[in-house]
Write an enzyme that holds these catalytic residues in place. Structure first.
Site, short mmCIF file in Angstrom:
data_model
loop_
_atom_site.label_atom_id
_atom_site.label_comp_id
_atom_site.label_asym_id
_atom_site.label_seq_id
_atom_site.Cartn_x
_atom_site.Cartn_y
_atom_site.Cartn_z
N GLU A 46 1.00 -1.29 0.03
CA GLU A 46 0.07 -0.03 -0.65
C GLU A 46 1.12 1.32 0.02
O GLU A 46 0.57 1.92 -0.70
CB GLU A 46 -1.33 -0.27 1.33
CG GLU A 46 -1.60 -1.17 1.06
CD GLU A 46 -2.97 -1.92 2.22
OE1 GLU A 46 -2.65 -1.59 3.40
OE2 GLU A 46 -3.97 -0.16 2.52
N GLU B 269 -4.24 -9.05 4.24
CA GLU B 269 -4.82 -8.88 5.00
C GLU B 269 -6.28 -9.69 5.50
O GLU B 269 -6.78 -10.05 6.40
CB GLU B 269 -5.52 -6.82 5.23
CG GLU B 269 -4.55 -6.32 5.56
CD GLU B 269 -3.58 -6.16 4.53
OE1 GLU B 269 -3.65 -6.43 3.05
OE2 GLU B 269 -2.71 -5.20 4.39
N1 COA Z 1 5.69 -8.26 11.14
C1 COA Z 1 6.28 -8.43 12.40
N2 COA Z 1 7.74 -9.80 11.57
C2 COA Z 1 7.66 -10.16 10.34
C3 COA Z 1 6.95 -9.69 9.24
C4 COA Z 1 5.95 -8.89 10.11
N3 COA Z 1 4.47 -8.24 9.32
N4 COA Z 1 7.07 -10.09 8.65
C5 COA Z 1 8.29 -11.01 8.23
N5 COA Z 1 8.32 -10.84 10.31
C6 COA Z 1 9.56 -11.29 10.44
C7 COA Z 1 9.32 -12.75 10.55
O1 COA Z 1 8.53 -13.02 12.10
C8 COA Z 1 10.93 -13.37 10.67
O2 COA Z 1 11.77 -13.23 11.82
P1 COA Z 1 11.93 -13.76 13.06
O3 COA Z 1 13.50 -14.34 12.28
O4 COA Z 1 12.94 -13.97 14.29
O5 COA Z 1 12.09 -15.64 12.71
C9 COA Z 1 12.04 -11.71 9.81
O6 COA Z 1 10.51 -11.51 9.05
C10 COA Z 1 11.80 -13.25 8.91
O7 COA Z 1 10.56 -13.81 7.88
P2 COA Z 1 10.89 -15.17 7.63
O8 COA Z 1 9.40 -15.31 7.76
O9 COA Z 1 11.13 -15.86 8.07
O10 COA Z 1 11.10 -14.96 6.15
P3 COA Z 1 10.65 -15.67 4.43
O11 COA Z 1 11.74 -14.95 3.63
O12 COA Z 1 10.47 -17.20 4.76
O13 COA Z 1 8.69 -14.91 4.37
C11 COA Z 1 7.17 -13.80 4.59
C12 COA Z 1 8.63 -13.58 3.91
C13 COA Z 1 7.06 -12.14 4.07
C14 COA Z 1 6.15 -14.39 3.37
C15 COA Z 1 6.79 -14.15 5.76
O14 COA Z 1 7.37 -13.27 6.02
C16 COA Z 1 5.44 -13.12 6.08
O15 COA Z 1 4.19 -14.42 5.61
N6 COA Z 1 4.64 -12.61 7.00
C17 COA Z 1 4.12 -11.61 7.29
C18 COA Z 1 3.31 -10.20 6.11
C19 COA Z 1 1.97 -10.35 6.71
O16 COA Z 1 1.14 -10.82 7.24
N7 COA Z 1 2.57 -9.12 7.07
C20 COA Z 1 0.67 -8.64 7.61
C21 COA Z 1 0.65 -7.82 6.34
S1 COA Z 1 -1.21 -6.36 7.01
#
Ligand code: COA
Length: 237
Positions: free
Chosen positions: A114, A134
């Site tokens: 966004e 979301e």
């Molecule tokens: N808020 C807080 N922490 C987040 C985050 C978020 N939106 N997105 C990623 N992180 C953190 C993870 O918890 C992880 O932390 P850790 O190393 O302490 O475990 C770190 O960032 C790396 O993320 P990771 O999930 O290991 O990377 P990945 O490449 O395997 O996956 C994503 C990447 C983006 C697919 C996955 O992190 C994800 O689904 N994140 C959430 C996205 C989301 O739902 N955002 C909210 C939108 S409203």
């Protein structure tokens, strides 16, 4: 040049680079980052020498969206609404009277996607992925996405992305008009900078008027939009 906790603010000539700087959490937007962006965007807006903003992310992603750790931490719903009304960060970004460019690589999810939509131009690295997850998390996009996405891509594509939450890659983002350019990852910063420098060479008042005409006109019936255009054109003359 930067005194912020969660972003870097750097100015070089007329170009300001704001870098989201929480790489360990894929630049998730927490409350501190919202405060820092609020200050950073004001600094850019109020600096007469700052002409163009580039928004980018440090580490392996642009931004994975709102910080999940913050969910449910607002003192109350009323308090959360009040904070949003008093500090409309997303409206501030959208209506900056100067050009803004999002340079997106890796994940641009939720508020990350966004934020890029609130910028005027989007250049993506070939590894970029855009999505609005979301709905799957039990709420709806609230950094403008339900309005900016269908004003940027065909409304049917916007509905698909918002309802399913399925991310799209850079090639698809280009195909549907979500991004203006796709470049190899290692060329992203140079591409954004070259664009910014070109824009920094244009007349700031003309750019501001053109941006206002387009953005404000989108909210108006055609006749009123044309009248707005005439007024802004006359002011420039
Ligand atoms: N808020 C807080 N922490 C987040 C985050 C978020 N939106 N997105 C990623 N992180 C953190 C993870 O918890 C992880 O932390 P850790 O190393 O302490 O475990 C770190 O960032 C790396 O993320 P990771 O999930 O290991 O990377 P990945 O490449 O395997 O996956 C994503 C990447 C983006 C697919 C996955 O992190 C994800 O689904 N994140 C959430 C996205 C989301 O739902 N955002 C909210 C939108 S409203």
């Amino acid at each position: 040049m930067s005194a912020f906790e969660t972003i870097r603010y750097e100015k070089d000539g007329g170009v300001v680079r704001v870098t989201l700087n929480r790489p360990d959490v894929l630049n998730a937007v927490n409350l501190q980052m919202r405060d820092d962006l609020w200050e950073g965007f004001h600094a850019f807006r109020d600096d007469p020498d700052a002409r163009v903003l580039i928004l980018r992310g440090d580490g392996k992603a642009f931004s994975a969206g709102a910080d999940i750790g913050d969910f449910g931490t607002a003192p109350s719903l009323v308090e959360a609404r009040r904070a949003r009304r008093e500090r409309d960060l997303w409206a501030l970004l959208l209506h900056l009277p100067k050009p803004t460019i999002a340079a997106v690589h890796g994940y641009a999810l939720g508020a990350g996607c966004e934020m890029s939509l609130l910028c005027d131009l989007r250049v993506a690295a070939d590894d970029a992925r855009f999505g609005l997850p979301e709905v799957g998390l039990g709420y709806i996009p609230s950094a403008g996405g339900t309005q900016t996405l269908p004003r940027t891509v065909p409304p049917g594509v916007a509905r698909q992305m918002i309802l399913t939450g399925d991310p799209i890659d850079a090639a698809e983002a280009f195909r549907v008009g979500l991004v203006h350019r796709v470049v190899p990852n290692e060329e992203l910063d140079a591409a954004a900078l070259a664009w910014a420098e070109t824009l920094a060479g244009s007349d700031a008042g003309v750019l501001a008027a053109a941006k206002a005409a387009v953005l404000r006109g989108l909210d108006l019936p055609l006749a009123d939009g044309l009248a707005l255009e005439s007024r802004l054109a006359a002011q420039l003359r």
